[in-house]
Design a protein around this motif. Structure first.
Motif, PDB file in Angstrom:
ATOM      1  N   VAL A 170       0.853  -1.181   0.000  1.00 57.24           N
ATOM      2  CA  VAL A 170       0.000   0.000   0.000  1.00 57.24           C
ATOM      3  C   VAL A 170       0.889   1.230   0.000  1.00 57.24           C
ATOM      4  N   SER A 171       0.545   2.244  -0.811  1.00 60.00           N
ATOM      5  CA  SER A 171       1.259   3.512  -0.825  1.00 60.00           C
ATOM      6  C   SER A 171       0.289   4.652  -0.539  1.00 60.00           C
ATOM      7  N   LEU A 172       0.734   5.664   0.202  1.00 60.98           N
ATOM      8  CA  LEU A 172      -0.087   6.788   0.607  1.00 60.98           C
ATOM      9  C   LEU A 172       0.800   7.961   1.028  1.00 60.98           C
ATOM     10  N   PRO A 173       0.264   9.161   1.281  1.00 57.94           N
ATOM     11  CA  PRO A 173      -1.088   9.628   0.967  1.00 57.94           C
ATOM     12  C   PRO A 173      -1.149  10.317  -0.393  1.00 57.94           C
ATOM     13  N   VAL A 309       4.969   5.403   2.873  1.00 59.23           N
ATOM     14  CA  VAL A 309       4.410   6.725   3.154  1.00 59.23           C
ATOM     15  C   VAL A 309       5.331   7.757   2.529  1.00 59.23           C
ATOM     16  N   TYR A 310       4.795   8.544   1.606  1.00 62.34           N
ATOM     17  CA  TYR A 310       5.582   9.556   0.914  1.00 62.34           C
ATOM     18  C   TYR A 310       5.374  10.927   1.557  1.00 62.34           C
ATOM     19  N   TYR A 311       6.452  11.508   2.069  1.00 64.52           N
ATOM     20  CA  TYR A 311       6.429  12.934   2.410  1.00 64.52           C
ATOM     21  C   TYR A 311       6.803  13.634   1.114  1.00 64.52           C
ATOM     22  N   SER A 312       5.789  13.891   0.289  1.00 64.46           N
ATOM     23  CA  SER A 312       6.033  14.239  -1.109  1.00 64.46           C
ATOM     24  C   SER A 312       5.818  15.716  -1.375  1.00 64.46           C
ATOM     25  N   ALA A 313       5.987  16.083  -2.636  1.00 65.85           N
ATOM     26  CA  ALA A 313       5.745  17.462  -3.035  1.00 65.85           C
ATOM     27  C   ALA A 313       4.315  17.876  -2.731  1.00 65.85           C
ATOM     28  N   GLY A 314       3.401  16.896  -2.704  1.00 65.08           N
ATOM     29  CA  GLY A 314       2.014  17.196  -2.402  1.00 65.08           C
ATOM     30  C   GLY A 314       1.796  17.715  -0.993  1.00 65.08           C
TER      31      GLY A 314
END
Length: 455
Positions: A170-173, A309-314
């Motif tokens: 699972v990948s998020l958010p 869990v991506y602490y992404s550009a989003g």
């Protein structure tokens, strides 16, 4: 190409030989299906795995190692930066002053302070850090494709799928991207769409958070759903095309996975964040990242094998070319401190830390020298990866950077070594061979396990 270090691993060679034999047989005309391969592997000699699940915390943009877990308090100000360092509970280990909770938990995690690679643009940097494979081209516009090397969660789904009704990965958010270009390494690549992670692209910190996509439509009960599934299966048997075309089989797999998920009580329960006590949710932080990390813990409890869990550009990301210290102090560091410390404490109190490997990484490190905009720029020659649980010994360090944090000083490591360590902990031989779309063989990890970190 580096290879795994197999010293000190009883039964490793016999397992490796068995798997390679099975995979070679499977490559001859596709004689072994995936299910047959998994069945054959389950009967093969095995070595003990130290992890059942993995939580990957990915800091897209590239976190500054000097301003997190590898400070240089004795360096000149233009390298040291504005932050002080603080002593941790591990003698001699200092980390950034704005990570006070993680300083108290330093004996729960280990640091690899010598991670390096060659890709200086975000998408290639993320790709190598996610998959352990360097991209053939280092350009910011690198886009995801069906030829990419798979995300590690997709490889786990291929070899060690979760029980029916539970997603393996699972990948998020949010997905990560650099502008309009979809970042490679987030998906299953040449393993095919059916091994993509399940994406949860919603904000778990919202009061009305839910995943309606994984619920039965109104008016459709379980008995009617089973009737539709039986009808689909019957129609599939009548269609020669469905038996022969890879694309059609992939669609069937998608349908089956969707049905399994909407009928799984454990999976549905995992998304009920409102059931968590307020004090627990507050410890993780009432922000998108904190609640995503809490959801990762709940998904592991439900049987998910790999959560990213991506602490992404989003949600801001870590690409701090300007105002590095203001940005990190204002959000990135306190959010990391609350979420990661709560995760490690929570996993340990629930008896899950020993079986859940957590690792914190990103595209690359940041430049030792501060630029004219009070920022730090991309720096792949050196960075830090945090690892904990799942057989990783707490309080240890692998490798070290030089006096300015510019290059590895001792025991250099690559993202491929990190990935090899993850697979090793999961009981997967890092030299296990998979084939791309052109049937070219390659090991699942281009590196060696960092055995000094493991139990």
């Amino acid at each position: 190409m580096s290879r795994s270090n197999t010293s000190g691993c009883p039964g490793f060679e016999s397992l490796k030989g068995t798997r390679r034999t099975l995979l070679r047989v499977g490559a001859l005309g596709g004689l072994l299906s995936q299910s047959q391969l998994l069945q054959a592997e389950s009967a093969a000699p095995s070595r003990a795995r130290t992890a059942k699940s993995v939580i990957l915390l990915f800091q897209f943009g590239g976190a500054s190692h000097l301003d997190t877990f590898d400070p240089k308090p004795d360096a000149p100000a233009e390298i040291r930066g504005e932050f002080d360092s603080v002593a941790s509970v591990v003698p001699g280990r200092r980390i950034c002053e704005h990570l006070p909770q993680l300083a108290k938990l330093a004996d729960k995690y280990s640091l690899v302070r010598s991670v390096h690679h060659k890709s200086s643009s975000h998408n290639p940097g993320a790709y190598v850090s996610l998959t352990g494979r360097e991209s053939p081209i280092d350009i910011v516009t690198l886009n995801a494709s069906a030829n990419d090397f798979p995300h590690p969660g997709s490889i786990v789904d291929y070899f060690q799928p979760a029980p029916t009704g539970t997603p393996t990965s699972v990948s998020l958010p949010s997905m990560i991207a650099d502008g309009p270009f979809r970042t490679p390494g987030e998906f299953a690549g040449f393993l095919g769409k059916k091994h993509d992670p399940l994406w949860i692209l919603k904000d778990p910190s919202n009061a009305n958070f839910n995943v309606n996509e994984l619920k039965l439509p109104e008016g459709l009960d379980l008995s009617r759903l089973n009737q539709r599934r039986e009808t689909l299966a019957a129609l599939g048997k009548l269609s020669q095309l469905a038996d022969s075309a890879t694309e059609i089989r992939g669609l069937s797999d998608y349908q089956q996975r969707a049905i399994d998920l909407v009928t799984s009580t454990a999976t549905q329960q995992a998304f009920n964040l409102h059931e968590e006590p307020d004090d627990v949710r507050n410890r993780y932080g009432r922000h998108r990242y904190g609640q995503s990390v809490l959801l990762a813990r709940r998904l592991v409890e439900a049987g998910v094998r790999f959560v990213t869990v991506y602490y992404s550009a989003g949600i801001g990301g870590w690409d701090t070319h300007k105002d590095n210290f203001k940005t990190l102090k204002g959000s990135r560091l306190p959010e990391t401190d609350s979420a990661l410390s709560a995760l490690l404490t929570d996993l340990e109190s629930r008896g899950l830390l020993d079986s859940t490997l957590v690792y914190w990484t990103g595209d690359f490190g940041r430049t030792p020298k501060i630029n004219g905009d009070a920022g730090r720029d991309h720096w792949p020659p050196c960075g830090t990866v945090l690892m904990a649980g799942g057989g990783i010994q707490g309080g240890r360090e692998y490798g070290a950077s030089d006096r300015s944090g510019a290059y590895p000083h001792s025991d250099p490591a690559t993202p491929g070594d990190i990935t090899a360590t993850i697979f090793h902990a999961l009981g997967l031989d890092p030299e296990t061979i998979i084939h791309d779309q052109l049937q070219r063989p390659m090991p699942i990890a281009d590196g060696r396990p960092l055995l000094p970190l493991l139990a």
